[in-house]
Scaffold this active site. Structure first.
Site: not given
Ligand code: PAF
Length: 281
Positions: A33-35, A145, A151
């Site tokens: 779900e994050g992607h 994210g 990152q």
């Protein structure tokens, strides 16, 4: 949805109609779900959406989980198709790193701390592959994210320093109902280890609550995270940090905002999580 390993085909599709805006979501697959939340942001803000699925070997150290990293291409493609993605780039290692490859992107200060201290070659691999992907896809906007907070700092720095004509957009962390941040590596967690993994979120919530009650001493907040992790017998702390969100230097006192982050091992599985603390207006 065009699925291709071919760099020239990606460029041709990208520039078929120069009037389109392209949102780009780079991934290593094993989508969750994050992607998908990144894809949805990209879908909402651009007329076309591209994603890449590539488990980038240069960001894994020889001791890390490159071979074990979950790969589930068919399922990932179905998920991307359902989100209305237009183009998926799925290169091979020889496409990305052909024989004779010898150019790397090395971002300096912000890669030396936190994840970079524990994983010294990691961000050189990330910056290199993201620079290549930006040059291949040539997106208008690229989506990352907040889960991988460092990152995002490294990529923003690279984009600024090397003048990439890309807007970097950072989207919020997506969590499981019990607070565990979504991660492809959560697939390695089972039973009591999966339950124990909520300790990262509990440590961050303890810090947030202390901050809301007026605590501004960064070392006190770091100690609170350390103590919360120490109380979980399956967890082994790698680091805790309360740092400046842009420079990633550790703070003594929080003036207006701080990135609180931590990395914790459960057996061989290493999880990271973070929150931003901000003075309310
Ligand atoms: O965040 C990731 O999944 C990777 O680091 C990225 C940005 C796709 C580069 O390989």
């Amino acid at each position: 949805m065009l699925i291709t390993k071919n760099i020239e085909l990606v460029r041709r599709e990208r520039w078929a109609d120069p009037g389109q805006t392209w949102g780009f979501v780079p991934t290593m697959g094993a989508l969750h779900e994050g992607h998908l939340s990144l894809v949805r942001c990209a879908r909402a803000e651009n007329s076309r959406v591209a994603a890449s699925i590539y488990v980038n070997p240069t960001q894994f150290a020889p001791t890390e989980d490159l071979d074990a990293y979950p790969r589930q291409l068919e399922r990932d493609l179905e998920l991307l198709r359902a989100e209305g993605v237009d183009l998926v780039f799925t290169p091979s290692d020889t496409e990305m790193y052909p024989p004779g490859f010898q150019t790397y992107v090395s971002v300096e200060n912000v890669t030396r701390v936190l994840e970079g201290a524990s994983r010294p070659t990691h961000f050189r691999g990330v910056a290199t592959v993201v620079a290549k992907l930006f040059n291949i896809v040539q997106p208008t906007r690229a989506y990352f994210g907040q889960k991988d907070a460092q990152q995002t700092v490294v990529i923003r720095q690279m984009v600024r320093d090397l003048n990439f004509p890309v807007d970097v957009i950072v989207c919020p962390i997506v969590r499981e109902p019990d607070g565990l941040a979504m991660s492809s590596r959560n697939q390695y967690l089972h039973g009591e280890t999966r339950t124990a993994a909520t300790v990262l979120y509990r440590a961050l919530m303890a810090v947030q609550s202390a901050f809301e009650h007026g605590e501004r001493n960064a070392e006190t907040l770091r100690a609170l995270m350390r103590d919360t992790i120490a109380a979980e017998k399956l967890a082994r702390l790698d680091y805790v940090s309360v740092a400046n969100p842009d420079t990633l230097q550790e703070l003594d006192t929080i003036a207006d905002s701080a990135l609180c982050s931590l990395a914790v091992f459960f057996g061989k599985t290493r999880l990271i999580d973070n929150i931003i603390l901000e003075e309310s207006e």
